[in-house]
Structure formats: C-alpha cells, structure tokens
Design a protein around this motif. Structure first.
Motif, PDB file in Angstrom:
ATOM      1  N   TYR A  78       0.993  -1.583   0.069  1.00 53.96           N
ATOM      2  CA  TYR A  78      -0.342  -0.003   0.017  1.00 53.96           C
ATOM      3  C   TYR A  78       0.717   1.293   0.119  1.00 53.96           C
ATOM      4  CZ  TYR A  78      -4.381  -3.361   1.175  1.00 53.96           C
ATOM      5  OH  TYR A  78      -5.485  -3.723   1.458  1.00 53.96           O
ATOM      6  N   PHE A  79       0.370   2.638  -0.167  1.00 54.50           N
ATOM      7  CA  PHE A  79       1.123   3.563  -0.381  1.00 54.50           C
ATOM      8  C   PHE A  79       1.843   3.772   0.681  1.00 54.50           C
ATOM      9  CE2 PHE A  79       1.529   8.119   1.096  1.00 54.50           C
ATOM     10  CZ  PHE A  79       0.823   8.692  -0.594  1.00 54.50           C
ATOM     11  N   GLU A  80       1.487   3.757   1.779  1.00 54.90           N
ATOM     12  CA  GLU A  80       2.699   3.528   2.514  1.00 54.90           C
ATOM     13  C   GLU A  80       3.740   3.364   2.543  1.00 54.90           C
ATOM     14  OE1 GLU A  80      -0.971   3.325   3.223  1.00 54.90           O
ATOM     15  OE2 GLU A  80      -1.611   4.871   4.290  1.00 54.90           O
ATOM     16  N   GLN A  81       3.965   2.254   2.361  1.00 52.31           N
ATOM     17  CA  GLN A  81       4.669   1.194   2.650  1.00 52.31           C
ATOM     18  C   GLN A  81       5.987   1.468   1.712  1.00 52.31           C
ATOM     19  OE1 GLN A  81       1.654  -0.257   4.088  1.00 52.31           O
ATOM     20  NE2 GLN A  81       2.215  -0.345   5.761  1.00 52.31           N
ATOM     21  N   ALA A  82       4.775   1.581  -0.068  1.00 52.88           N
ATOM     22  CA  ALA A  82       5.436   1.732  -1.380  1.00 52.88           C
ATOM     23  C   ALA A  82       6.267   3.136  -0.518  1.00 52.88           C
ATOM     24  CB  ALA A  82       4.416   1.866  -2.470  1.00 52.88           C
ATOM     25  N   MET A  83       5.796   3.963  -0.543  1.00 55.01           N
ATOM     26  CA  MET A  83       6.879   5.352  -0.351  1.00 55.01           C
ATOM     27  C   MET A  83       8.182   5.494   1.128  1.00 55.01           C
ATOM     28  SD  MET A  83       5.341   8.056  -1.508  1.00 55.01           S
ATOM     29  CE  MET A  83       6.474   9.373  -1.340  1.00 55.01           C
ATOM     30  N   ASP A  84       7.944   4.368   1.732  1.00 53.38           N
ATOM     31  CA  ASP A  84       8.434   4.581   2.880  1.00 53.38           C
ATOM     32  C   ASP A  84      10.017   2.970   1.997  1.00 53.38           C
ATOM     33  OD1 ASP A  84       7.911   5.459   4.798  1.00 53.38           O
ATOM     34  OD2 ASP A  84       7.418   3.267   6.184  1.00 53.38           O
ATOM     35  N   SER A  85       9.788   1.950   0.456  1.00 53.27           N
ATOM     36  CA  SER A  85      10.644   2.278   0.131  1.00 53.27           C
ATOM     37  C   SER A  85      11.315   3.275  -1.013  1.00 53.27           C
ATOM     38  CB  SER A  85       9.618   1.149  -0.476  1.00 53.27           C
ATOM     39  OG  SER A  85       8.873  -0.353   0.224  1.00 53.27           O
ATOM     40  N   PHE A  86      10.324   4.136  -1.530  1.00 51.21           N
ATOM     41  CA  PHE A  86      11.209   4.838  -1.919  1.00 51.21           C
ATOM     42  C   PHE A  86      11.440   5.410  -1.970  1.00 51.21           C
ATOM     43  CE2 PHE A  86      10.567   9.303  -4.051  1.00 51.21           C
ATOM     44  CZ  PHE A  86      11.372   8.656  -5.293  1.00 51.21           C
ATOM     45  N   PHE A  87      11.915   6.252  -0.389  1.00 47.85           N
ATOM     46  CA  PHE A  87      12.830   7.168   0.330  1.00 47.85           C
ATOM     47  C   PHE A  87      14.365   6.027   1.007  1.00 47.85           C
ATOM     48  CE2 PHE A  87       8.648   9.735   0.270  1.00 47.85           C
ATOM     49  CZ  PHE A  87       9.783  10.597   0.280  1.00 47.85           C
ATOM     50  N   GLU A  88      13.581   5.058   1.426  1.00 47.41           N
ATOM     51  CA  GLU A  88      15.266   3.941   1.868  1.00 47.41           C
ATOM     52  C   GLU A  88      15.656   3.777   0.131  1.00 47.41           C
ATOM     53  OE1 GLU A  88      16.306  -0.640   2.663  1.00 47.41           O
ATOM     54  OE2 GLU A  88      13.812   0.875   2.767  1.00 47.41           O
ATOM     55  N   TRP A  89      15.364   3.711  -1.160  1.00 47.48           N
ATOM     56  CA  TRP A  89      15.999   3.614  -2.085  1.00 47.48           C
ATOM     57  C   TRP A  89      16.540   4.972  -2.598  1.00 47.48           C
ATOM     58  CZ3 TRP A  89      14.812   6.590  -6.866  1.00 47.48           C
ATOM     59  CH2 TRP A  89      15.721   6.240  -7.906  1.00 47.48           C
ATOM     60  N   CYS A  90      16.218   6.033  -1.987  1.00 47.67           N
ATOM     61  CA  CYS A  90      16.561   7.221  -1.838  1.00 47.67           C
ATOM     62  C   CYS A  90      18.196   7.818  -1.231  1.00 47.67           C
ATOM     63  CB  CYS A  90      15.451   9.032  -1.997  1.00 47.67           C
ATOM     64  SG  CYS A  90      14.945   8.692  -3.341  1.00 47.67           S
ATOM     65  N   GLY A  91      17.880   7.159  -0.435  1.00 51.87           N
ATOM     66  CA  GLY A  91      18.447   7.411   0.726  1.00 51.87           C
ATOM     67  C   GLY A  91      18.784   8.440   1.770  1.00 51.87           C
ATOM     68  N   GLY A  92      17.612   8.813   1.768  1.00 54.62           N
ATOM     69  CA  GLY A  92      16.857   9.775   3.073  1.00 54.62           C
ATOM     70  C   GLY A  92      16.292  10.727   2.239  1.00 54.62           C
ATOM     71  N   LYS A  93      14.967  11.626   3.029  1.00 53.06           N
ATOM     72  CA  LYS A  93      15.040  13.032   2.135  1.00 53.06           C
ATOM     73  C   LYS A  93      15.575  14.254   1.597  1.00 53.06           C
ATOM     74  CE  LYS A  93      10.181  11.558   3.971  1.00 53.06           C
ATOM     75  NZ  LYS A  93      10.575  10.749   5.365  1.00 53.06           N
ATOM     76  N   GLU A  94      16.875  14.078   2.879  1.00 52.65           N
ATOM     77  CA  GLU A  94      17.393  15.168   3.006  1.00 52.65           C
ATOM     78  C   GLU A  94      18.784  15.408   1.729  1.00 52.65           C
ATOM     79  OE1 GLU A  94      17.245  17.701   5.348  1.00 52.65           O
ATOM     80  OE2 GLU A  94      15.212  15.332   6.456  1.00 52.65           O
ATOM     81  N   GLU A  95      18.753  15.291   1.694  1.00 52.43           N
ATOM     82  CA  GLU A  95      19.702  15.510   0.438  1.00 52.43           C
ATOM     83  C   GLU A  95      19.862  14.757  -1.505  1.00 52.43           C
ATOM     84  OE1 GLU A  95      23.587  13.902   1.459  1.00 52.43           O
ATOM     85  OE2 GLU A  95      23.932  14.631   2.822  1.00 52.43           O
ATOM     86  N   ILE A  96      18.405  15.313  -1.430  1.00 51.82           N
ATOM     87  CA  ILE A  96      17.789  14.838  -2.235  1.00 51.82           C
ATOM     88  C   ILE A  96      16.695  16.093  -3.114  1.00 51.82           C
ATOM     89  CG2 ILE A  96      17.471  12.662  -1.951  1.00 51.82           C
ATOM     90  CD1 ILE A  96      14.602  12.340  -2.104  1.00 51.82           C
ATOM     91  N   THR A  97      17.015  16.449  -4.546  1.00 51.21           N
ATOM     92  CA  THR A  97      16.116  17.051  -5.397  1.00 51.21           C
ATOM     93  C   THR A  97      15.085  16.339  -6.121  1.00 51.21           C
ATOM     94  OG1 THR A  97      17.727  19.223  -4.308  1.00 51.21           O
ATOM     95  CG2 THR A  97      15.298  19.104  -6.293  1.00 51.21           C
ATOM     96  N   ILE A  98      13.819  16.286  -5.510  1.00 48.61           N
ATOM     97  CA  ILE A  98      13.098  15.626  -6.436  1.00 48.61           C
ATOM     98  C   ILE A  98      12.195  16.450  -7.510  1.00 48.61           C
ATOM     99  CG2 ILE A  98      10.508  14.853  -6.834  1.00 48.61           C
ATOM    100  CD1 ILE A  98      11.434  13.248  -4.425  1.00 48.61           C
ATOM    101  N   TYR A  99      12.464  16.198  -8.652  1.00 51.00           N
ATOM    102  CA  TYR A  99      11.860  16.790 -10.136  1.00 51.00           C
ATOM    103  C   TYR A  99      10.434  16.099 -10.742  1.00 51.00           C
ATOM    104  CZ  TYR A  99      16.932  19.326 -10.179  1.00 51.00           C
ATOM    105  OH  TYR A  99      18.221  19.043  -9.761  1.00 51.00           O
ATOM    106  N   SER A 100      10.229  16.848 -11.367  1.00 51.55           N
ATOM    107  CA  SER A 100       8.390  15.981 -12.257  1.00 51.55           C
ATOM    108  C   SER A 100       8.729  16.808 -13.718  1.00 51.55           C
ATOM    109  CB  SER A 100       7.718  15.700 -11.600  1.00 51.55           C
ATOM    110  OG  SER A 100       7.423  16.747 -11.245  1.00 51.55           O
TER     111      SER A 100
END
Length: 221
Positions: free
Chosen positions: A77-99
C-alpha cells in the motif's frame, strides 16, 4: 546531493468514497524514478507498484498504463511503497525531486494528507520540488507547456520504452534534465527551436514618431 526524476501513474478513487474524494480523487498505483548524481549522470532507476485502497484498477487505466489488478495483488500500500521509495533515495534530506509538470507533486500532497503519511516531514521536500516542464519551457523562452514526447523530439531523442510506464517516463525525462545541465550542448541542439520562439526585435521607433515624420513631409496649406 542526489537528483531524482520521478513519474507517477494514478487510478481514480471510487465515487462511493465521497469524503476521501474531497481530499484526493486519485491514488498512486506506480512510482517510477531515475537517480542522477552531482554530474547529472543517471546511476540508478526504480519501479514500485502500489496497491490502491479505494478502487480496483479501472479498464481505461489498464489500457493507458498496462497495469492490471493482478500486477498489484501483492504490491505494498501507499505508506509502505513510499517508505521503500525513500529508502532507495537514501533519505529525504539530500535529494532534489523533479517531475515533468506539477501534477505529481500535487497528487503526492493530497494523498499524503488523505493517508496521513509523514505530512510534516514531507513539507521541506515539497518546497524543493522542481517542475522541470516549466524549467524546460523557460530555457526555450516560452510559457506554453510542452508534452514530454515533443520535448524528446526537440532534442532529437526517441522515447525509449513505453509511454505511461512510470519508470520509462522518468528515465526519458532524466535524459532531458541531463542535457539541460550541459549549457553548450543544450544550446547547440536546441538553437533552431530557441530561434523560433525568440522574441522578435522591437521596433526602434514609436507609432507617434512615425506619424510625425510623415506629417513633416506634407506641404503646408
């Protein structure tokens, strides 16, 4: 610093969920992303399927994206999927997201609110979110929004993969981001397009001065 190009595919929340639809009308069913390093080189990519909570995948969405209910049967579900996404990113602090456009960040804002997903923690990330479609338009000197496939055509690149596949969309958009960071190459490739949209040289005289000059040439009565 990591740069993440993201793309989302969504499915409508069923109409019987009236209260939920007041907050968010769609749910994410696929997260696709490409990771770029400081030199804007693509170093990784990911696809995460997301199981919707408020509807089965509709036929029109399956036709558009190729995503079926069977493909999402064992997805998080959404919550677990988002956790997996940010784990792949390496965290939220040192990333910039583009779309490509701001529709994805709007969807995430609403869905995070609906599902109470780390709302406060997400706010700094939302503030740094880059609408790369708008950035690309500014580089060309135009205000009009350009579809991704036309942007790829403008840089003489064929779409690799399938449109409306979230990971393929993200990777293809990442190539445009990569090119935009090489100013010399970008200008070389895009110069014909830039010339088309470049504002025409302004007149060096006003209509009033033109009329005055014409009147000066008339004989006096």
């Amino acid at each position: 610093m990591k740069h993440i190009m993201i793309d989302l595919e969504m499915n409508d929340i069923a109409k019987e969920y009236k209260e939920e639809r007041q907050i968010c009308k769609r749910e994410i069913i696929e997260i696709g992303a490409a990771m770029l390093n400081d030199n804007f080189e693509i170093i990784d990519q990911i696809r995460i399927y997301v199981k919707p909570q408020y509807n089965l995948v509709t036929n029109d969405i399956t036709e558009l994206t190729g995503i079926t209910n069977d493909m999402l049967r064992h997805a998080d579900y959404f919550e677990q999927a988002m956790d997996s996404f940010f784990e792949w990113c390496g965290g939220k602090e040192e990333i910039t997201i583009y779309s490509w456009s701001d529709s994805d960040v709007k969807q995430l804002r609403k869905e995070c609110e609906l599902k109470k997903y780390h709302i406060e923690e997400m706010k700094p990330l939302f503030r740094k979110w880059v609408d790369f479609q708008k950035v690309f338009g500014k580089l060309l000197g135009i205000e009009k929004k350009i579809a991704l496939k036309y942007a790829l055509g403008a840089i003489n690149r064929d779409f690799n993969g399938h449109a409306h596949d979230a990971m393929d969309d993200a990777v293809n958009t990442a190539y445009i981001l990569q090119l935009s960071k090489n100013k010399e190459e970008f200008n070389h490739i895009m110069q014909p397009i830039i010339d088309v949209f470049k504002p025409k040289e302004q007149l060096t005289f006003s209509l009033g001065s033109l009329m005055a000059g014409l009147m000066d040439g008339l004989p006096e009565e």
